[in-house]
Design a protein around this motif. Sequence first.
Motif, PDB file in Angstrom:
ATOM      1  N   SER A  26       0.851  -1.180   0.000  1.00 49.79           N
ATOM      2  CA  SER A  26       0.000   0.000   0.000  1.00 49.79           C
ATOM      3  C   SER A  26       0.888   1.232   0.000  1.00 49.79           C
ATOM      4  N   VAL A  27       0.698   2.112  -0.967  1.00 50.20           N
ATOM      5  CA  VAL A  27       1.563   3.274  -1.111  1.00 50.20           C
ATOM      6  C   VAL A  27       0.726   4.539  -1.126  1.00 50.20           C
ATOM      7  N   ALA A  28       1.086   5.495  -0.279  1.00 49.23           N
ATOM      8  CA  ALA A  28       0.440   6.799  -0.292  1.00 49.23           C
ATOM      9  C   ALA A  28       1.515   7.844  -0.537  1.00 49.23           C
ATOM     10  N   LEU A  29       1.221   8.844  -1.343  1.00 49.17           N
ATOM     11  CA  LEU A  29       2.192   9.880  -1.662  1.00 49.17           C
ATOM     12  C   LEU A  29       1.972  11.096  -0.774  1.00 49.17           C
ATOM     13  N   THR A  30       3.055  11.632  -0.261  1.00 47.20           N
ATOM     14  CA  THR A  30       3.027  12.891   0.469  1.00 47.20           C
ATOM     15  C   THR A  30       4.172  13.743  -0.055  1.00 47.20           C
ATOM     16  N   THR A  31       4.231  14.972   0.377  1.00 49.65           N
ATOM     17  CA  THR A  31       5.306  15.840  -0.120  1.00 49.65           C
ATOM     18  C   THR A  31       6.471  15.892   0.857  1.00 49.65           C
ATOM     19  N   ALA A  32       7.656  15.866   0.299  1.00 44.76           N
ATOM     20  CA  ALA A  32       8.856  15.968   1.125  1.00 44.76           C
ATOM     21  C   ALA A  32       9.028  17.400   1.596  1.00 44.76           C
ATOM     22  N   PRO A  33       9.574  17.588   2.783  1.00 43.47           N
ATOM     23  CA  PRO A  33       9.897  18.954   3.188  1.00 43.47           C
ATOM     24  C   PRO A  33      10.946  19.540   2.254  1.00 43.47           C
ATOM     25  N   ALA A  34      10.768  20.786   1.897  1.00 49.90           N
ATOM     26  CA  ALA A  34      11.728  21.440   1.003  1.00 49.90           C
ATOM     27  C   ALA A  34      13.080  21.552   1.699  1.00 49.90           C
ATOM     28  N   PRO A  35      14.165  21.467   0.951  1.00 48.87           N
ATOM     29  CA  PRO A  35      15.489  21.570   1.558  1.00 48.87           C
ATOM     30  C   PRO A  35      15.749  22.975   2.096  1.00 48.87           C
ATOM     31  N   GLU A  36      16.521  23.043   3.154  1.00 52.15           N
ATOM     32  CA  GLU A  36      16.951  24.339   3.687  1.00 52.15           C
ATOM     33  C   GLU A  36      18.255  24.726   2.989  1.00 52.15           C
ATOM     34  N   GLU A 144       5.643  -1.515  -9.710  1.00 49.02           N
ATOM     35  CA  GLU A 144       4.805  -1.015  -8.626  1.00 49.02           C
ATOM     36  C   GLU A 144       5.134   0.443  -8.293  1.00 49.02           C
ATOM     37  N   LEU A 145       6.420   0.742  -8.192  1.00 51.45           N
ATOM     38  CA  LEU A 145       6.830   2.119  -7.890  1.00 51.45           C
ATOM     39  C   LEU A 145       6.479   3.057  -9.039  1.00 51.45           C
ATOM     40  N   ALA A 146       6.648   2.586 -10.278  1.00 54.36           N
ATOM     41  CA  ALA A 146       6.327   3.435 -11.427  1.00 54.36           C
ATOM     42  C   ALA A 146       4.844   3.777 -11.452  1.00 54.36           C
ATOM     43  N   SER A 147       4.002   2.813 -11.090  1.00 53.58           N
ATOM     44  CA  SER A 147       2.556   3.064 -11.135  1.00 53.58           C
ATOM     45  C   SER A 147       2.115   4.013 -10.031  1.00 53.58           C
ATOM     46  N   ARG A 148       2.879   4.075  -8.948  1.00 55.15           N
ATOM     47  CA  ARG A 148       2.483   4.939  -7.840  1.00 55.15           C
ATOM     48  C   ARG A 148       3.152   6.307  -7.882  1.00 55.15           C
ATOM     49  N   LEU A 149       4.371   6.356  -8.372  1.00 59.20           N
ATOM     50  CA  LEU A 149       5.076   7.639  -8.441  1.00 59.20           C
ATOM     51  C   LEU A 149       4.711   8.433  -9.691  1.00 59.20           C
ATOM     52  N   HIS A 150       4.379   7.746 -10.778  1.00 58.63           N
ATOM     53  CA  HIS A 150       4.068   8.402 -12.048  1.00 58.63           C
ATOM     54  C   HIS A 150       5.198   9.372 -12.407  1.00 58.63           C
ATOM     55  N   ALA A 151       4.869  10.632 -12.671  1.00 59.75           N
ATOM     56  CA  ALA A 151       5.871  11.602 -13.119  1.00 59.75           C
ATOM     57  C   ALA A 151       6.667  12.212 -11.975  1.00 59.75           C
ATOM     58  N   GLU A 152       6.325  11.890 -10.715  1.00 58.37           N
ATOM     59  CA  GLU A 152       7.101  12.440  -9.599  1.00 58.37           C
ATOM     60  C   GLU A 152       8.528  11.908  -9.595  1.00 58.37           C
ATOM     61  N   VAL A 167      14.734  10.993  -8.255  1.00 58.68           N
ATOM     62  CA  VAL A 167      13.700  11.959  -7.885  1.00 58.68           C
ATOM     63  C   VAL A 167      14.331  13.344  -7.789  1.00 58.68           C
ATOM     64  N   PRO A 168      13.553  14.408  -7.946  1.00 59.99           N
ATOM     65  CA  PRO A 168      14.138  15.743  -7.831  1.00 59.99           C
ATOM     66  C   PRO A 168      14.826  15.968  -6.480  1.00 59.99           C
ATOM     67  N   TRP A 169      14.148  15.622  -5.384  1.00 57.37           N
ATOM     68  CA  TRP A 169      14.750  15.876  -4.070  1.00 57.37           C
ATOM     69  C   TRP A 169      14.339  14.805  -3.083  1.00 57.37           C
TER      70      TRP A 169
END
Length: 197
Positions: A26-36, A144-152, A167-169
């Motif tokens: 089970s995979v849910a996407l959230t946003t990473a904290p932006a880098p300082e 599995e990761l490709a289907s959940r991350l898509h373009a992220e 990934v970008p960050w």
Amino acid sequence: MTAVAAVALLTLTACGSAPGSSAPTSVALTTAPAPEGRVIATGTVIDGPEGAELCLGAIAESYPPQCQGVPLDGWSWQGVDGSETSGDTTWGAYAVYGLFDGERLEVTDPPIMLALYDPVSPEDPTGGREGATTEAELTRIQDELASRLHAEATSIWTERGYVWVGVPWDDGTLQDAVDSAYGEDVVIVTSMLRAAD
């Protein structure tokens, strides 16, 4: 939020199965904290009708080239060498410093042509070891990761016995999440943006 918006982090639970098993995850996407502080990334900058973006993944082999990149704020070609122009699009390969808010990169320093940039080689996170996961399991995890991350994700591939995810960050949270879900030394997360300060 754009497709390459702040690197998506995975909150993964193994649904009662052991890490690395073939049971659904089970995979849910959230946003990473932006880098300082500032970050740096290398790639192709494409500046077209919709603005400038830094390509961190695949680039379409068209003329002019195209990509789905991180939008750049404050980009200027003034005093910048190494570019090519076709129609209303200008592009070139550079190392770019900036502040990343999770979606956009605000340029803070003059870009450096990649031909003149001498980066510090990152350490191999595998320590040079071959992975022990079977090819069939790697393929399942990659899909599995490709289907959940898509373009992220900027890229997902298998190599040397691992699934690699660009990934970008990532500040290490995504790596910790995939380790918890699939076991350590199965998925390797690579952050395209690196801390510069």
